[in-house]
Scaffold this motif. Sequence first.
Motif, mmCIF file in Angstrom:
data_model
loop_
_atom_site.group_PDB
_atom_site.id
_atom_site.type_symbol
_atom_site.label_atom_id
_atom_site.label_comp_id
_atom_site.label_asym_id
_atom_site.label_seq_id
_atom_site.Cartn_x
_atom_site.Cartn_y
_atom_site.Cartn_z
ATOM 1 N N VAL A 253 -13.178 -20.077 31.363
ATOM 2 C CA VAL A 253 -14.336 -20.616 30.458
ATOM 3 C C VAL A 253 -14.491 -21.985 31.093
ATOM 4 O O VAL A 253 -13.318 -22.839 31.215
ATOM 5 C CB VAL A 253 -14.271 -20.515 28.981
ATOM 6 C CG1 VAL A 253 -15.052 -21.398 28.341
ATOM 7 C CG2 VAL A 253 -14.192 -19.067 28.540
ATOM 8 N N PRO A 254 -15.678 -22.357 31.376
ATOM 9 C CA PRO A 254 -15.944 -23.854 31.723
ATOM 10 C C PRO A 254 -15.391 -24.877 30.647
ATOM 11 O O PRO A 254 -15.720 -24.926 29.468
ATOM 12 C CB PRO A 254 -17.477 -23.873 32.150
ATOM 13 C CG PRO A 254 -17.773 -22.562 32.326
ATOM 14 C CD PRO A 254 -16.898 -21.504 31.584
ATOM 15 N N GLY A 255 -14.731 -25.884 31.130
ATOM 16 C CA GLY A 255 -14.539 -26.878 30.112
ATOM 17 C C GLY A 255 -12.864 -26.668 29.596
ATOM 18 O O GLY A 255 -12.454 -27.534 28.800
ATOM 19 N N VAL A 256 -12.468 -25.561 29.862
ATOM 20 C CA VAL A 256 -10.952 -25.163 29.484
ATOM 21 C C VAL A 256 -10.003 -25.922 30.255
ATOM 22 O O VAL A 256 -10.075 -25.540 31.418
ATOM 23 C CB VAL A 256 -10.848 -23.669 29.213
ATOM 24 C CG1 VAL A 256 -9.379 -23.527 29.084
ATOM 25 C CG2 VAL A 256 -11.648 -23.199 28.011
ATOM 26 N N GLY B 200 -16.256 -27.393 20.119
ATOM 27 C CA GLY B 200 -16.964 -26.224 19.499
ATOM 28 C C GLY B 200 -17.866 -25.297 20.411
ATOM 29 O O GLY B 200 -17.771 -24.132 20.223
ATOM 30 N N GLU B 201 -18.297 -25.948 21.464
ATOM 31 C CA GLU B 201 -18.978 -24.974 22.458
ATOM 32 C C GLU B 201 -18.061 -24.237 23.279
ATOM 33 O O GLU B 201 -18.258 -22.967 23.440
ATOM 34 C CB GLU B 201 -19.737 -26.008 23.470
ATOM 35 C CG GLU B 201 -20.694 -25.244 24.230
ATOM 36 C CD GLU B 201 -21.521 -26.340 25.231
ATOM 37 O OE1 GLU B 201 -21.436 -26.078 26.470
ATOM 38 O OE2 GLU B 201 -22.075 -27.377 24.659
ATOM 39 N N ILE B 202 -16.932 -24.516 23.599
ATOM 40 C CA ILE B 202 -15.778 -23.933 24.189
ATOM 41 C C ILE B 202 -15.611 -22.773 23.313
ATOM 42 O O ILE B 202 -15.300 -21.540 23.774
ATOM 43 C CB ILE B 202 -14.739 -24.713 24.737
ATOM 44 C CG1 ILE B 202 -15.094 -25.747 25.623
ATOM 45 C CG2 ILE B 202 -13.655 -23.997 25.165
ATOM 46 C CD1 ILE B 202 -13.963 -26.846 26.112
ATOM 47 N N ILE C 166 -8.158 -27.716 25.098
ATOM 48 C CA ILE C 166 -6.877 -26.792 25.181
ATOM 49 C C ILE C 166 -7.024 -25.703 24.055
ATOM 50 O O ILE C 166 -7.352 -25.957 22.996
ATOM 51 C CB ILE C 166 -5.531 -27.509 24.822
ATOM 52 C CG1 ILE C 166 -5.327 -28.723 25.919
ATOM 53 C CG2 ILE C 166 -4.373 -26.431 24.647
ATOM 54 C CD1 ILE C 166 -4.140 -29.381 25.619
ATOM 55 N N VAL C 167 -7.252 -24.421 24.493
ATOM 56 C CA VAL C 167 -7.217 -23.234 23.811
ATOM 57 C C VAL C 167 -6.068 -22.654 23.264
ATOM 58 O O VAL C 167 -5.241 -22.412 24.028
ATOM 59 C CB VAL C 167 -8.402 -22.164 24.511
ATOM 60 C CG1 VAL C 167 -8.598 -21.007 23.638
ATOM 61 C CG2 VAL C 167 -9.685 -22.968 24.794
ATOM 62 N N THR C 168 -5.993 -22.581 21.951
ATOM 63 C CA THR C 168 -4.985 -21.572 21.427
ATOM 64 C C THR C 168 -5.452 -20.470 20.696
ATOM 65 O O THR C 168 -6.278 -20.563 19.699
ATOM 66 C CB THR C 168 -4.215 -22.475 20.377
ATOM 67 O OG1 THR C 168 -3.818 -23.834 21.005
ATOM 68 C CG2 THR C 168 -2.949 -21.909 19.673
#
Length: 237
Positions: A199-202, A146-148, A176-178
């Motif tokens: 972005v940090p954490g991606v 959620g933060e990402i 993993i960002v979609t």
Amino acid sequence: MNTRTVRSVMTRNVVTARPDTTFKDLVTTLADERVSAVPVVDDAGRVVGVVSEGDLLHRLDLPPDSPHRRLLHRHRTEPPSGPLADMAAGLMSRPAVTIGPEATVAAAARLMERHLVKRLPVVENDRLVGIVSRRDLLSTYLRPDGEIRAEVRDDVLQRVLVTDPAAVGIVVTDGIVTLTGSVDRRSTAEIAGRLARAVPGVVDVVTLLDWRYDDRAELKRHYVFDAQVGPTVRWPT
């Protein structure tokens, strides 16, 4: 975007040794503090080297032709000898590979890989202020999904690309960002993917964005024009 720095993940209370710390005290410190290495600092607080478990293994009485002995000495310019052989000054690896607190986590990871080390003393104004390990660098991937997602929406889409976040779907699962939906230009879709990856954490980015206008040809014309046109030169007559 809030690029993660070494300062945000480093350990501040650093266990250190002095150049005259004995072999036995070094072994005791590593065992008691449950660390695998300690920076060696001088009277002024400057880092002059690092003593690791691997460095201490040089004191093992191994046969000269032992493959383990060759492995241990592979990265040392000279083996310890004389009165310093049983002290940190003679056992440490030097010069120490250090990094500044404002360096990015990615820069620290590249430096560790380049020099084949597992941790970096953090130095500011020539003084030790912390230490960062591989584990510290990996901690950035513990960020909640959620933060990402919020950072991709607020920083990448709204602040940097000035894009309506309602037009872009953002799903983050295990880092993993979609990205789905539609943006105005193809270049915007490509930039969105690159910025989201930073972005940090991606862990990874899957870009499924559509675009209304393919501006590749336009960008290519601008590039060629800018590359060919230069200042007017007037030759003397």
